[in-house]
Structure formats: structure tokens, C-alpha cells
Design an enzyme around this catalytic site. Structure first.
Site, mmCIF file in Angstrom:
data_model
loop_
_atom_site.group_PDB
_atom_site.id
_atom_site.type_symbol
_atom_site.label_atom_id
_atom_site.label_comp_id
_atom_site.label_asym_id
_atom_site.label_seq_id
_atom_site.Cartn_x
_atom_site.Cartn_y
_atom_site.Cartn_z
ATOM 1 N N LYS A 113 -5.564 3.582 13.339
ATOM 2 C CA LYS A 113 -6.934 3.683 13.848
ATOM 3 C C LYS A 113 -6.979 3.797 15.363
ATOM 4 O O LYS A 113 -7.951 4.297 15.925
ATOM 5 C CB LYS A 113 -7.765 2.485 13.378
ATOM 6 N N LYS A 193 -4.320 7.840 1.937
ATOM 7 C CA LYS A 193 -5.074 6.938 1.056
ATOM 8 C C LYS A 193 -6.495 7.464 0.832
ATOM 9 O O LYS A 193 -7.108 7.996 1.756
ATOM 10 C CB LYS A 193 -5.113 5.571 1.758
ATOM 11 N N LYS A 196 -13.310 5.372 1.557
ATOM 12 C CA LYS A 196 -14.760 5.533 1.477
ATOM 13 C C LYS A 196 -15.362 5.977 2.807
ATOM 14 O O LYS A 196 -16.487 6.434 2.868
ATOM 15 C CB LYS A 196 -15.445 4.261 0.975
HETATM 16 P P1 TYM Z 1 -11.760 -2.313 2.174
HETATM 17 O O1 TYM Z 1 -13.232 -2.504 2.265
HETATM 18 O O2 TYM Z 1 -11.140 -1.210 2.958
HETATM 19 O O3 TYM Z 1 -11.309 -2.151 0.674
HETATM 20 C C1 TYM Z 1 -11.666 -3.087 -0.331
HETATM 21 C C2 TYM Z 1 -10.506 -3.251 -1.295
HETATM 22 O O4 TYM Z 1 -10.148 -1.983 -1.857
HETATM 23 C C3 TYM Z 1 -8.745 -1.757 -1.695
HETATM 24 N N1 TYM Z 1 -8.546 -0.308 -1.476
HETATM 25 C C4 TYM Z 1 -7.773 0.480 -2.254
HETATM 26 N N2 TYM Z 1 -7.028 0.215 -3.341
HETATM 27 C C5 TYM Z 1 -6.363 1.257 -3.922
HETATM 28 N N3 TYM Z 1 -6.424 2.526 -3.465
HETATM 29 C C6 TYM Z 1 -7.167 2.850 -2.375
HETATM 30 N N4 TYM Z 1 -7.232 4.096 -1.939
HETATM 31 C C7 TYM Z 1 -7.885 1.795 -1.709
HETATM 32 N N5 TYM Z 1 -8.699 1.753 -0.633
HETATM 33 C C8 TYM Z 1 -9.077 0.455 -0.505
HETATM 34 C C9 TYM Z 1 -8.360 -2.557 -0.452
HETATM 35 O O5 TYM Z 1 -6.979 -2.858 -0.469
HETATM 36 C C10 TYM Z 1 -9.238 -3.786 -0.602
HETATM 37 O O6 TYM Z 1 -8.609 -4.744 -1.440
HETATM 38 N N6 TYM Z 1 -9.885 -5.835 5.204
HETATM 39 C C11 TYM Z 1 -10.419 -5.583 3.879
HETATM 40 C C12 TYM Z 1 -11.611 -6.462 3.538
HETATM 41 C C13 TYM Z 1 -11.358 -7.902 3.758
HETATM 42 C C14 TYM Z 1 -10.612 -8.776 2.914
HETATM 43 C C15 TYM Z 1 -10.670 -10.057 3.547
HETATM 44 C C16 TYM Z 1 -9.914 -8.601 1.721
HETATM 45 C C17 TYM Z 1 -11.830 -8.622 4.819
HETATM 46 N N7 TYM Z 1 -11.420 -9.938 4.694
HETATM 47 C C18 TYM Z 1 -10.023 -11.163 3.003
HETATM 48 C C19 TYM Z 1 -9.265 -9.721 1.160
HETATM 49 C C20 TYM Z 1 -9.327 -10.987 1.795
HETATM 50 C C21 TYM Z 1 -10.861 -4.118 3.803
HETATM 51 O O7 TYM Z 1 -11.116 -3.489 4.791
HETATM 52 O O8 TYM Z 1 -11.028 -3.689 2.531
#
Ligand code: TYM
Length: 327
Positions: A113, A193, A196
Site C-alpha cells: 500500500k 488477491k 472489495k
Molecule cells: P478485510 O476487511 O480486508 O477482510 C475481511 C476478511 O476477509 C478475508 N479476505 C479474504 N479471504 C480470502 N480471499 C480473499 N481474496 C480475501 N480478501 C479478504 C480477510 O483475510 C479477512 O479475514 N485487517 C482486517 C480486519 C480486521 C481484523 C481485526 C480481522 C481488523 N481488526 C482483528 C481479525 C481480527 C481486514 O482488513 O480485513
């Protein structure tokens, strides 16, 4: 809470994709059977990238409605909004004082990023806020996709360092990463990857995409010049479709290969699209019912936040006492 605790969050950067669904939300739904669950909408994290109040505000409610539509049971579990619990930011500061600059510089998501010029400090410190989100509630297991694994490793490092300094405060959590849905790739570039927040709408399937759009996007998916439905490094596009089909249909990669052994790429793409459409249809129907009722959604999030607050307040008090900043 008597059972073990599962905790996870999702950013309200947009309607989530089948990547998020298969990598994380599907595990959240399943884990409700065996765990007391704490799920939250990570809106403080989204401030690192989104500077549009109206969009952010609306998306928080949309994500809440979608999570409920996917099967999150808010009567038995806690669903809340991160910014409603000030202890996340407070603990994040404490943890920042126990994290090395070099550790954050090594995070691959930050490296990706930070290639642009607009790099704010929040993006750099983001993994520490994530560590705070987790450690504040002393959970046992964190259901996530593979892209978050490095952040979880850092969380464990910080927790161990903290425990060594002050005595046993934090529980060391374990990640839960599903076997097949762990990393769903972009439909237009299977080396990247699925995300969204991508600007190319053809690269992802949003869980609210219409059946027509889903079919169109799958038909356009990048594959390769071969003809065999086989999972391999040399065939990232077809392998991605196999992963999607396997995890959405709850069968193994081998079973998927076997099932589509004598099928053309074109027909396989249609079968994957149909499986995705069938899975998403009931979720979409439920979503459009719930999203109409904003008061109901806000009430659920407020109730969830009250429950989360009482845990966070107690645990942060304990931490403050242990580190010597509270009497
Ligand atoms: P975020 O919002 O990017 O994504 C939410 C969850 O979806 C999973 N994910 C994927 N899994 C498989 N294939 C993909 N292409 C894909 N894209 C996203 C992510 O691994 C995630 O589990 N930092 C985190 C949010 C967060 C969080 C936390 C998670 C903040 N604090 C504490 C767990 C514990 C995030 O940006 O997820």
C-alpha cells in the site's frame, strides 16, 4: 462467556466479495456452533483509506445487514462497531509503545500500500490497532483469510513481549484459516488477491452482484490456453475457479477436478457461476429485507457494543493496572 471465544473483524470499505465470504465470513458463521463469538465492523481501520463520511456511514449498516443475512446470530453472539469502543484506540497506543518500527516496516500489506505517495501514518500503525482489537478481548481463535496471517503473527509477538515484561496478561490467540477459501484471487489477474476495494469491478464478485453480472464476470475470467480442469501453479486462473467451486460447494479440490474432468473451460465457468449464484441468492433476499429497517440494525449494533464495552473496559483496566498507569 463459558465457551472458548472466536473473534474477527471486517472493514466497511465496500460490499464484501466472495473472497471475504469464503475466506472469513463463512468460517464466522460455522464457528458460532462451538464458540462464543465476537465480530465487529472495523471502521477505524477504514479511515486509513476512506475519507468520505456519508459513504463510510452507509457502508457500516450495509455490512451489518450483510453479516446478519449470511447467518451471524446476534442474539447468541456479539456484533458491534469498532469506533463505539474507545478501548481499541487506547490499547493500540499502549501496544505501539511495545512494537518496533522495523516490525511494522516489514508488513507486506503496508509495503504494497505504501507504493503510492499518499501514505498516512495510520496505514503504518494499522497492524497494531489490529493487535489491540484482538488482545483486548482475550480470544482463543481468530477466523481470517490468509492475507491477515502476518498481522496475526505480529499480534502474537507483541502479546508475548508484553507478557514477558508484565506477567501473563494476554492470551496468545490462534488463527483459523480455511483450507480452500483462504485466498481467492482476482478474476482479471489471478496473481492478485480478490479485493472489495479494487477499481476494476470485473475483478471481483460482490455478494450483492446480480445473477446476470455474476455470469458475465465468470465468463470473462482470465484462464489459460490449456483445456484441463486441473489445480496447479501453472494454471492460476483455473485453480482459482476450482478453489471457488470447492469451497462454495463444500467439496475437496480433488472432488471438483473429478467432477469436471471432461468439461470445457467455458462450461466450467458457467457451473462455477451457477454455484455462486445459488449460494448468494438467499443471502441477497435476506439482505434486502433487513437493510430496509435501519432502526433495527442500529439497535443491534448498539446492543452488541454495550456487551463488547463491558468486556473491553474490564480488560483494559486490568492492563492499565499491570503496566502501572492506573491505581
Ligand atoms: P478485510 O476487511 O480486508 O477482510 C475481511 C476478511 O476477509 C478475508 N479476505 C479474504 N479471504 C480470502 N480471499 C480473499 N481474496 C480475501 N480478501 C479478504 C480477510 O483475510 C479477512 O479475514 N485487517 C482486517 C480486519 C480486521 C481484523 C481485526 C480481522 C481488523 N481488526 C482483528 C481479525 C481480527 C481486514 O482488513 O480485513
Amino acid at each position: 462467556m463459558k465457551k472458548k471465544i472466536a473473534l474477527s473483524g471486517i472493514q466497511p470499505t465496500g460490499i464484501f466479495t466472495i473472497g471475504n465470504y469464503l475466506g472469513a465470513i463463512n468460517s464466522w458463521v460455522k464457528m458460532q456452533e462451538d464458540y462464543d463469538c465476537i465480530f465487529f465492523i472495523a471502521n477505524m481501520h477504514s479511515l486509513t483509506t476512506i475519507k468520505d463520511p456519508e459513504y463510510l456511514n452507509k457502508t457500516i449498516l450495509k455490512i451489518a445487514a450483510l453479516l446478519i443475512a449470511c447467518g451471524i446470530n446476534t442474539k447468541e453472539n456479539i456484533l458491534y462497531v469498532q469506533s463505539m469502543i474507545p478501548q481499541h484506540a487506547e490499547l493500540s497506543w499502549v501496544l505501539q509503545c511495545h512494537t518496533q518500527f522495523g516490525e511494522l516496516g516489514r508488513m507486506t500489506q503496508f509495503k504494497d500500500k505504501s507504493k503510492s505517495n499518499n501514505v498516512n501514518v495510520g496505514l503504518f500503525c494499522y497492524p497494531v490497532l489490529m493487535a489491540a482489537d484482538i488482545l483486548l478481548y482475550k480470544p482463543d481463535v481468530i477466523p481470517i483469510g490468509e492475507d491477515q496471517k502476518q498481522h496475526l503473527e505480529l499480534t502474537k509477538t507483541i502479546a508475548k513481549r508484553f507478557n514477558n515484561l508484565y506477567g501473563e496478561i494476554f492470551k496468545i490467540p490462534k488463527e483459523f484459516i480455511p483450507q480452500t477459501g483462504a485466498k481467492i484471487m482476482s478474476l482479471t489477474n489471478p496473481e492478485k488477491k480478490m479485493s472489495k476495494s479494487s477499481e476494476n469491478k470485473n475483478s471481483y464478485i460482490s455478494v450483492l452482484d446480480s445473477p446476470e453480472d455474476i455470469l458475465k464476470k465468470f465468463k470473462k475470467t482470465v484462464t489459460d490456453s490449456g483445456s484441463e480442469i486441473k489445480f496447479s501453479k501453472e494454471k492460476p486462473g483455473i485453480s482459482n475457479l476450482i478453489k471457488i467451486y470447492s469451497s462454495i460447494s463444500n467439496i475437496t479440490i480433488k472432488e471438483t477436478e473429478e467432477k469436471f474432468k471432461n468439461i470445457s473451460y467455458k462450461d466450467f465457468k458457467i457451473s462455477v457461476a451457477e454455484a455462486v449464484i445459488n449460494k448468494l441468492q438467499p443471502i441477497q433476499n435476506k439482505y434486502y429485507e433487513i437493510i430496509e429497517n435501519k432502526d433495527f440494525l442500529i439497535k443491534i449494533l448498539e446492543e452488541g457494543s454495550k456487551k463488547a464495552f463491558s468486556i473491553a473496559e474490564k480488560n483494559l483496566n486490568e492492563i492499565y493496572k499491570k503496566i502501572g498507569i492506573k491505581f
